[in-house]
Design a protein around this motif. Structure first.
Motif, PDB file in Angstrom:
ATOM      1  N   ARG A 107      -8.640   1.151  15.673  1.00 23.72           N
ATOM      2  CA  ARG A 107      -6.670   0.461  15.540  1.00 23.72           C
ATOM      3  C   ARG A 107      -6.711  -0.057  14.264  1.00 23.72           C
ATOM      4  N   GLY A 108      -5.630   0.320  14.035  1.00 22.43           N
ATOM      5  CA  GLY A 108      -4.386  -0.948  12.437  1.00 22.43           C
ATOM      6  C   GLY A 108      -5.404  -0.558  11.391  1.00 22.43           C
ATOM      7  N   VAL A 109      -6.635   0.210  10.847  1.00 24.48           N
ATOM      8  CA  VAL A 109      -7.041  -0.450   9.779  1.00 24.48           C
ATOM      9  C   VAL A 109      -6.582   0.601   8.556  1.00 24.48           C
ATOM     10  N   GLY A 110      -5.414   1.251   9.097  1.00 27.10           N
ATOM     11  CA  GLY A 110      -5.062   2.391   7.993  1.00 27.10           C
ATOM     12  C   GLY A 110      -5.099   3.806   8.152  1.00 27.10           C
ATOM     13  N   LYS A 111      -5.647   4.122   8.680  1.00 27.80           N
ATOM     14  CA  LYS A 111      -5.416   5.460   8.592  1.00 27.80           C
ATOM     15  C   LYS A 111      -4.573   6.664   8.533  1.00 27.80           C
ATOM     16  N   THR A 112      -3.592   6.574   9.585  1.00 26.48           N
ATOM     17  CA  THR A 112      -2.176   7.102   8.945  1.00 26.48           C
ATOM     18  C   THR A 112      -1.473   6.827   7.752  1.00 26.48           C
ATOM     19  N   SER A 113      -1.510   5.784   7.919  1.00 24.44           N
ATOM     20  CA  SER A 113      -0.907   4.858   6.645  1.00 24.44           C
ATOM     21  C   SER A 113      -1.399   5.075   4.738  1.00 24.44           C
ATOM     22  N   LEU A 114      -2.886   5.880   5.089  1.00 24.64           N
ATOM     23  CA  LEU A 114      -3.163   6.672   3.833  1.00 24.64           C
ATOM     24  C   LEU A 114      -3.053   7.811   3.393  1.00 24.64           C
ATOM     25  N   PRO A 150       3.203   7.015  12.976  1.00 22.58           N
ATOM     26  CA  PRO A 150       3.692   7.140  14.214  1.00 22.58           C
ATOM     27  C   PRO A 150       1.877   6.910  14.415  1.00 22.58           C
ATOM     28  N   TYR A 151       1.409   6.798  15.713  1.00 20.08           N
ATOM     29  CA  TYR A 151       0.434   6.872  15.802  1.00 20.08           C
ATOM     30  C   TYR A 151      -0.600   7.914  14.681  1.00 20.08           C
ATOM     31  N   ARG A 152      -0.087   8.692  14.873  1.00 22.53           N
ATOM     32  CA  ARG A 152      -0.924   9.890  14.526  1.00 22.53           C
ATOM     33  C   ARG A 152      -0.307  10.888  13.671  1.00 22.53           C
ATOM     34  N   VAL A 180      -7.202  -3.618   0.479  1.00 22.94           N
ATOM     35  CA  VAL A 180      -7.819  -4.697  -0.664  1.00 22.94           C
ATOM     36  C   VAL A 180      -6.379  -4.830  -1.510  1.00 22.94           C
ATOM     37  N   ASP A 181      -5.489  -4.975  -1.069  1.00 23.12           N
ATOM     38  CA  ASP A 181      -3.978  -5.300  -1.654  1.00 23.12           C
ATOM     39  C   ASP A 181      -4.111  -7.182  -1.020  1.00 23.12           C
ATOM     40  N   LEU A 182      -4.620  -6.704   0.683  1.00 19.81           N
ATOM     41  CA  LEU A 182      -4.270  -8.453   1.532  1.00 19.81           C
ATOM     42  C   LEU A 182      -5.895  -9.409   1.152  1.00 19.81           C
TER      43      LEU A 182
HETATM   44  P1  GTP Z   1      -4.334   3.705  15.146  1.00 18.84           P
HETATM   45  O1  GTP Z   1      -3.402   4.977  14.486  1.00 18.84           O
HETATM   46  O2  GTP Z   1      -3.592   2.616  15.736  1.00 18.84           O
HETATM   47  O3  GTP Z   1      -5.787   3.667  14.840  1.00 18.84           O
HETATM   48  O4  GTP Z   1      -4.147   2.415  13.650  1.00 18.84           O
HETATM   49  P2  GTP Z   1      -4.289   3.563  11.583  1.00 18.84           P
HETATM   50  O5  GTP Z   1      -5.696   3.442  11.736  1.00 18.84           O
HETATM   51  O6  GTP Z   1      -3.652   4.778  11.893  1.00 18.84           O
HETATM   52  O7  GTP Z   1      -2.814   2.573  10.843  1.00 18.84           O
HETATM   53  P3  GTP Z   1      -1.748   2.818  10.730  1.00 18.84           P
HETATM   54  O8  GTP Z   1      -1.415   3.511   9.888  1.00 18.84           O
HETATM   55  O9  GTP Z   1      -0.701   2.638  12.051  1.00 18.84           O
HETATM   56  O10 GTP Z   1      -1.463   0.549  10.009  1.00 18.84           O
HETATM   57  C1  GTP Z   1      -1.457  -0.319  11.218  1.00 18.84           C
HETATM   58  C2  GTP Z   1      -0.748  -1.674  10.354  1.00 18.84           C
HETATM   59  O11 GTP Z   1      -1.855  -1.472   8.929  1.00 18.84           O
HETATM   60  C3  GTP Z   1      -0.242  -0.734   9.942  1.00 18.84           C
HETATM   61  O12 GTP Z   1       0.859  -1.988   9.838  1.00 18.84           O
HETATM   62  C4  GTP Z   1      -0.265  -0.757   8.718  1.00 18.84           C
HETATM   63  O13 GTP Z   1       1.611  -0.716   7.818  1.00 18.84           O
HETATM   64  C5  GTP Z   1      -0.965  -1.473   7.909  1.00 18.84           C
HETATM   65  N1  GTP Z   1      -1.223  -1.367   6.488  1.00 18.84           N
HETATM   66  C6  GTP Z   1      -2.042   0.249   6.556  1.00 18.84           C
HETATM   67  N2  GTP Z   1      -1.871   0.459   5.187  1.00 18.84           N
HETATM   68  C7  GTP Z   1      -2.060  -0.798   4.425  1.00 18.84           C
HETATM   69  C8  GTP Z   1      -2.703  -1.532   3.785  1.00 18.84           C
HETATM   70  O14 GTP Z   1      -3.698  -0.646   2.678  1.00 18.84           O
HETATM   71  N3  GTP Z   1      -2.562  -2.958   2.979  1.00 18.84           N
HETATM   72  C9  GTP Z   1      -1.842  -3.784   3.849  1.00 18.84           C
HETATM   73  N4  GTP Z   1      -0.954  -4.651   3.758  1.00 18.84           N
HETATM   74  N5  GTP Z   1      -1.332  -2.719   5.403  1.00 18.84           N
HETATM   75  C10 GTP Z   1      -1.416  -1.521   5.518  1.00 18.84           C
END
Ligand code: GTP
Ligand code: MG
Length: 185
Positions: free
Chosen positions: A19-26, A40-42, A125-127
Motif C-alpha cells: 500500500r502507498g508505493v504509488g501503483k495507482t499514481s504510476l 483513488p485506491y484503484r 526516486v524524487d524523494l
Molecule cells: P494503494 O492503492 O493503497 O495500494 O496505494 P498505491 O500503491 O496505489 O499508491 P498511490 O498511488 O495511492 O500513492 C500513495 C501516495 O504516494 C500518494 O500520496 C501519492 O501522491 C504518493 N506518490 C506516488 N508516487 C509518488 C512519487 O513518485 N513521488 C512522490 N513523492 N510521491 C508519490
C-alpha cells in the motif's frame, strides 16, 4: 535464424506492491502525462490502443489495491496477467523488504512454474538520493523471473513510459535481464 518472442495479440500488465508505493499514481501519470495529486485506491482497467504503444499491441493495465480487493480477486488477477510490475518505494525500506519476504514468494506459490515475467519497480526516486540498485541486483540474482528493474518517479514522470515499455517487451520479446537505473535526467 531463431526468433524469440510470442504471438500475443495483447499484453496484460498487473501492478502489485505494498500500500502507498504509488501503483495507482504510476498508471495515472502514464495516461495523463502529469502527476495526479489525488488518486483513488484503484484505477479502472485501462486499455492503451496499439498505435500509441511502442510494440503496436493493445495493452491492458490493471491496478491492484488491498483496500478494494479480496485475496481471491488478487489471485485471479495474478493468473490472468502476462507480466507483473512489482512496485516498492525507494524511500521505504520496508516496502523493498516486503518484495522478498512477501510478494515474490506469494507469486511463486500462487502460480507455480509460471513463466510470467516480473518487472521490479522502485518508485519515488524524487524523494531520495539513495539508490536501491545493488539491493535490486541481489534480488534479481535470487529470482530469475525478474526480467528487468527500473527506478522511476510517478511525480516527475522519470522512467514512467520506460517502465511500461519494459513490461510490454518482457511479454513480447523475453530476453536476459535488463537494468535501468540511470538516475540522471
Ligand atoms: P494503494 O492503492 O493503497 O495500494 O496505494 P498505491 O500503491 O496505489 O499508491 P498511490 O498511488 O495511492 O500513492 C500513495 C501516495 O504516494 C500518494 O500520496 C501519492 O501522491 C504518493 N506518490 C506516488 N508516487 C509518488 C512519487 O513518485 N513521488 C512522490 N513523492 N510521491 C508519490
Ligand atoms: Mg492504489
Amino acid at each position: 535464424m531463431v526468433v524469440r518472442g510470442t504471438l500475443r495479440k495483447n499484453v496484460r500488465i498487473l501492478l502489485l506492491g505494498d500500500r502507498g508505493v504509488g501503483k495507482t499514481s504510476l498508471i495515472l501519470s502514464l495516461v495523463s502525462e502529469e502527476f495526479p495529486e489525488d488518486v483513488p485506491y484503484r484505477a479502472e482497467e485501462i486499455t492503451i490502443p496499439p498505435d500509441v504503444t511502442p510494440e503496436l499491441v493493445p495493452t491492458h493495465i490493471v491496478d491492484y489495491s488491498a483496500q478494494d480487493q479480496t485475496e481471491d480477486q488478487l489471485l485471479d488477477e495474478v493468473r490472468r496477467a502476462h507480466v507483473i510490475c512489482l512496485v516498492y518505494s525507494v524511500a521505504s525500506e520496508r516496502t523493498l523488504m516486503n518484495i522478498t519476504s512477501h510478494w515474490l514468494p506469494m507469486l511463486r506459490e500462487a502460480v507455480p512454474h509460471s513463466r510470467c515475467p516480473i518487472i521490479l519497480v522502485g518508485n519515488k526516486v524524487d524523494l531520495t538520493e539513495e539508490s536501491t540498485v545493488s539491493l535490486a541486483q541481489e534480488i534479481m540474482e535470487q529470482y530469475p523471473e525478474i526480467e528487468s528493474f527500473v527506478e522511476c518517479s510517478a511525480k516527475t514522470l522519470k522512467n514512467i513510459s520506460e517502465m511500461f515499455y519494459y513490461a510490454q517487451k518482457a511479454v513480447l520479446h523475453p530476453t536476459a535481464p535488463i537494468y535501468l537505473a540511470d538516475r540522471l535526467d
